[in-house]
Scaffold this active site. Structure first.
Site, short mmCIF file in Angstrom:
data_model
loop_
_atom_site.label_atom_id
_atom_site.label_comp_id
_atom_site.label_asym_id
_atom_site.label_seq_id
_atom_site.Cartn_x
_atom_site.Cartn_y
_atom_site.Cartn_z
N PHE A 130 0.80 -1.22 0.00
CA PHE A 130 0.00 0.00 0.00
C PHE A 130 0.84 1.28 0.00
CE2 PHE A 130 0.36 -1.51 4.45
CZ PHE A 130 0.98 -0.42 5.04
N ARG A 151 -3.63 7.34 20.17
CA ARG A 151 -4.01 6.15 19.38
C ARG A 151 -5.43 5.69 19.76
NH1 ARG A 151 -0.80 4.63 14.97
NH2 ARG A 151 -1.70 2.55 15.27
N THR A 158 -7.02 1.50 12.39
CA THR A 158 -6.56 1.98 11.07
C THR A 158 -7.70 1.96 10.04
OG1 THR A 158 -4.42 0.98 11.59
CG2 THR A 158 -4.80 1.62 9.30
N ARG A 173 -11.48 8.20 13.74
CA ARG A 173 -11.60 7.51 12.45
C ARG A 173 -13.03 7.01 12.22
NH1 ARG A 173 -5.59 4.74 12.73
NH2 ARG A 173 -4.57 6.12 11.22
N HIS A 223 -3.07 10.54 11.49
CA HIS A 223 -1.90 9.71 11.84
C HIS A 223 -1.54 10.00 13.29
CE1 HIS A 223 2.17 8.13 12.06
NE2 HIS A 223 2.47 9.25 12.66
N GLU A 247 9.52 11.22 14.65
CA GLU A 247 8.51 11.93 13.85
C GLU A 247 8.39 13.40 14.26
OE1 GLU A 247 5.79 7.97 12.93
OE2 GLU A 247 4.94 9.60 14.13
P1 RTP Z 1 -0.80 5.87 10.68
O1 RTP Z 1 0.64 5.39 10.67
O2 RTP Z 1 -1.16 6.68 9.46
O3 RTP Z 1 -1.15 6.54 11.96
O4 RTP Z 1 -1.77 4.59 10.62
P2 RTP Z 1 -1.66 3.28 11.48
O5 RTP Z 1 -0.49 3.34 12.41
O6 RTP Z 1 -3.00 3.04 12.08
O7 RTP Z 1 -1.40 2.18 10.36
P3 RTP Z 1 -0.01 1.73 9.70
O8 RTP Z 1 0.04 0.25 9.76
O9 RTP Z 1 1.13 2.51 10.26
O10 RTP Z 1 -0.22 2.13 8.18
C1 RTP Z 1 0.00 3.45 7.71
C2 RTP Z 1 -1.13 3.82 6.77
O11 RTP Z 1 -1.08 2.99 5.62
C3 RTP Z 1 -2.39 2.68 5.19
N1 RTP Z 1 -2.60 1.24 5.21
N2 RTP Z 1 -3.22 0.61 4.28
N3 RTP Z 1 -4.42 -1.40 2.67
C4 RTP Z 1 -3.87 -1.73 3.82
O12 RTP Z 1 -3.84 -2.87 4.23
C5 RTP Z 1 -3.25 -0.69 4.61
N4 RTP Z 1 -2.62 -0.87 5.76
C6 RTP Z 1 -2.22 0.37 6.13
C7 RTP Z 1 -3.37 3.32 6.13
O13 RTP Z 1 -3.84 4.53 5.53
C8 RTP Z 1 -2.53 3.62 7.36
O14 RTP Z 1 -3.00 4.75 8.05
MG MG Z 2 1.44 3.84 11.78
#
Ligand code: RTP
Ligand code: MG
Length: 141
Positions: free
Chosen positions: A59, A87, A93, A104, A117, A128
């Protein structure tokens, strides 16, 4: 619990929906102080650098395209247990799996356009925050 700082980004979808204030209100009513903030339209290079940890993931390209699709609001949040608290406020997510009342669940449309994020650990929070804010521009209070 220790006072921590975490990096938060209001992503292009939520900025376009005009809900920066509503999301800030969630932070403020839950004990998170905004101690630095700026709006920025990320370059491709900045977005790729920020999400470099996901470079090998399928992704990654879509994630970068989305993050550069419009301006984002970047802030440092400070408070007791700020990293986990943010979080929790964000929710899962995938907004379809996010608990009711989370950012979300209320403002995100899809796993790609998911409104916010938040740093996921102390180490990533430090990296970050430094990525976007020189130390002198963070105002502990
Ligand atoms: P973020 O980093 O943006 O806060 O989100 P997160 O920790 O909840 O999720 P993370 O695993 O770090 O993934 C970053 C961003 O990538 C996109 N994503 N798409 N299609 C998929 O399986 C997938 N998995 C992740 C999401 O937009 C996520 O916020
Ligand atoms: Mg993340």
């Amino acid at each position: 619990m220790a006072v921590e700082r975490t990096l938060s980004i209001i992503k292009p979808d939520a900025v376009a929906k005009n809900v920066i204030g509503k999301i800030y209100s969630r932070f403020e009513t839950n004990g998170l102080k905004i101690v630095a903030a700026r709006m920025i339209h990320l370059s491709r290079q900045e977005a790729e650098g920020f999400y470099a940890v996901h470079k090998a993931r399928p992704f990654f390209k879509d994630l970068v395209e989305f993050m550069i699709s419009g301006p984002v609001m970047v802030q440092v949040l400070e408070g007791e247990g700020a990293i986990a608290k943010n979080r929790d406020l964000m929710g899962a997510t995938d907004p379809k799996k996010a608990e009711a009342g989370t950012i979300r669940a209320d403002f995100a449309d899809s796993i790609d356009a998911n409104a916010v994020h938040g740093s996921d650990a102390a180490e990533t929070a430090a990296v970050e925050i430094a990525y976007f804010f020189p130390a002198l521009n963070v105002y502990s209070r």
